[in-house]
Design an enzyme around this catalytic site. Structure first.
Site, PDB file in Angstrom:
ATOM      1  N   VAL A  58      51.367  16.262  79.634  1.00 46.96           N
ATOM      2  CA  VAL A  58      52.729  16.412  80.160  1.00 46.96           C
ATOM      3  C   VAL A  58      53.439  17.562  79.452  1.00 46.96           C
ATOM      4  CG1 VAL A  58      54.964  15.279  80.494  1.00 46.96           C
ATOM      5  CG2 VAL A  58      52.854  13.996  80.863  1.00 46.96           C
ATOM      6  N   CYS A  59      53.298  17.630  78.128  1.00 40.57           N
ATOM      7  CA  CYS A  59      53.966  18.688  77.366  1.00 40.57           C
ATOM      8  C   CYS A  59      53.440  20.064  77.768  1.00 40.57           C
ATOM      9  CB  CYS A  59      53.764  18.484  75.866  1.00 40.57           C
ATOM     10  SG  CYS A  59      54.536  16.982  75.240  1.00 40.57           S
ATOM     11  N   GLY A  60      52.141  20.172  77.931  1.00 45.55           N
ATOM     12  CA  GLY A  60      51.554  21.445  78.330  1.00 45.55           C
ATOM     13  C   GLY A  60      52.093  21.924  79.659  1.00 45.55           C
ATOM     14  N   LEU A  63      56.005  22.890  79.271  1.00 45.22           N
ATOM     15  CA  LEU A  63      56.230  24.167  78.600  1.00 45.22           C
ATOM     16  C   LEU A  63      55.690  25.336  79.411  1.00 45.22           C
ATOM     17  CD1 LEU A  63      55.663  23.148  74.886  1.00 45.22           C
ATOM     18  CD2 LEU A  63      57.802  23.280  76.165  1.00 45.22           C
TER      19      LEU A  63
END
Length: 172
Positions: A58-60, A63
């Site tokens: 999710v973070c990848g 961002l």
């Protein structure tokens, strides 16, 4: 002065700082041997992106999206900063892998100190909430939201908050 704020439904979101509050200053490492202070950015809007961890799916994606539309943030002269409890070497490898063109700051030691100051540290997990803050040039939070940790909040809320901020400044 209107400010939009997303509904905060995430457990722990009630402790996050709210619009109208002064953004706590910080000085965090952005690379080995180099740091950045929020105070250094006074005079321009700042978008703080607290995220749980480098390398998570999710973070990848979150961002990468912000990197893809970086020009939209720059249109408002806004500085985008990613913050997690990962160290600078992890950030460096992650940023290179994802070709990120904005700073990732290490809230590493003492672990989560800045996230705690913003009310978005997850004690039980040892990571930050997935939280967004738009800060004006005077260091005041103008918009904030906390999303479920497994949900990418996208960019619409940030861009709307920057648009509102831009309109407010133009009216003064």
């Amino acid at each position: 002065m209107s400010t939009r704020q997303s509904t905060q439904t995430t457990p722990g979101a009630e402790s996050a700082l709210s619009p109208g509050e002064r953004a706590p200053d910080f000085n965090l490492a952005r690379s080995p041997g180099d740091s950045l202070s929020l105070g250094d950015l006074r005079g321009q809007p700042v978008v703080l992106v607290f995220y749980p961890a480098d390398w998570s799916p999710v973070c990848g994606g979150q961002l990468a999206l912000y990197n893809e539309i970086l020009e939209e943030f720059q249109r408002f002269d806004a500085r985008l900063l990613g913050i997690s409890v990962d160290g600078v070497w992890c950030h460096k490898a992650f940023a290179e892998d994802k070709n990120l063109e904005f700073d990732l700051l290490a809230d590493f030691e003492p672990k989560g100190a800045v996230a705690r100051a913003y009310g978005v540290y997850r004690e039980d997990d040892g990571v930050t909430e997935r939280a967004l803050f738009v800060i004006d040039g005077d260091g005041v939070i103008r918009w904030s939201t906390v999303s479920p940790i497994d949900v990418d909040p996208g960019a619409d809320g940030i861009l709307a908050a920057l648009e509102d901020l831009d309109e407010q400044e133009a009216a003064q």
